[in-house]
Design an enzyme around this catalytic site. Sequence first.
Site, PDB file in Angstrom:
ATOM      1  N   ASP A   2      20.733  65.974  67.252  1.00 32.43           N
ATOM      2  CA  ASP A   2      20.564  66.815  68.431  1.00 32.43           C
ATOM      3  C   ASP A   2      20.411  68.281  68.040  1.00 32.43           C
ATOM      4  O   ASP A   2      21.000  68.736  67.063  1.00 32.43           O
ATOM      5  CB  ASP A   2      21.770  66.642  69.359  1.00 32.43           C
ATOM      6  N   HIS A  19      11.236  70.078  66.682  1.00 43.34           N
ATOM      7  CA  HIS A  19      11.164  68.645  66.378  1.00 43.34           C
ATOM      8  C   HIS A  19      10.485  68.404  65.026  1.00 43.34           C
ATOM      9  O   HIS A  19      10.891  67.510  64.279  1.00 43.34           O
ATOM     10  CB  HIS A  19      10.431  67.906  67.490  1.00 43.34           C
ATOM     11  N   LEU A 113      18.417  51.893  50.211  1.00 44.36           N
ATOM     12  CA  LEU A 113      18.913  52.473  51.457  1.00 44.36           C
ATOM     13  C   LEU A 113      18.272  51.715  52.604  1.00 44.36           C
ATOM     14  O   LEU A 113      17.063  51.486  52.607  1.00 44.36           O
ATOM     15  CB  LEU A 113      18.561  53.957  51.566  1.00 44.36           C
TER      16      LEU A 113
END
Length: 224
Positions: A2, A19, A113
């Site tokens: 966020d 963004h 991962l």
Amino acid sequence: MDGNGRWATNRGWPRLVGHRKGAERVKQIVAAAPDLGIKWLTIYAFSTENWKRSTEEVLGLMAIFARYIQREAERMSREGVRMRFIGDRSKLDPKLQRLMAGIEARTAGFSRLNLTVAINYGGRDELLRATRALAIEVAEGRLEPCDITEAALADRMDTRDIPDPDLVIRTSGETRTSNFLVWQSAYAEYEFTPTLWPDFSPEELATILARFGNRERRFGGVPA
């Protein structure tokens, strides 16, 4: 993740700049995660509620997602990262859906991962879809109501082959969970940091992990 929009607004820039900066930060965190001992990493990229944002921002976000997948596919493969997605894909652009399926297939054999991206995801929506799946099986006679257990419900969720999170981190100073992994996070530890996502560094992640390592997790029991 966020704070992208606020990060940009604080600098007098359009929200989409934030963004794009946030997407760059994702690359850095993903690269650092294995060396920090992280095997499973889930990032909340776009919620079922984010459709309420302006058309310009939503379209811009979808374009960023598509570019990220296209540009990172080779690096993910090279670094042994498996990428998959959770959420309702049916509302996403067909081209983006194809890109998502493509990188999932390309990286399916890797395990250094496990990177999961939640896109058009909401915890309540996931529970609703899983419950509907169970209801259909009962209605068709393939499942008895008495066989509906926690495990049965979990097996119908998007995260059915992903372990529950040990730690959930929310950036930007907000102290709510915002519909993220509602079922799965029942016993997760939480960390809330005031840092906006574009400024969230691998060093801060390491600090949070160190604090997490000192917590006593009892899962409803008492210390031995």
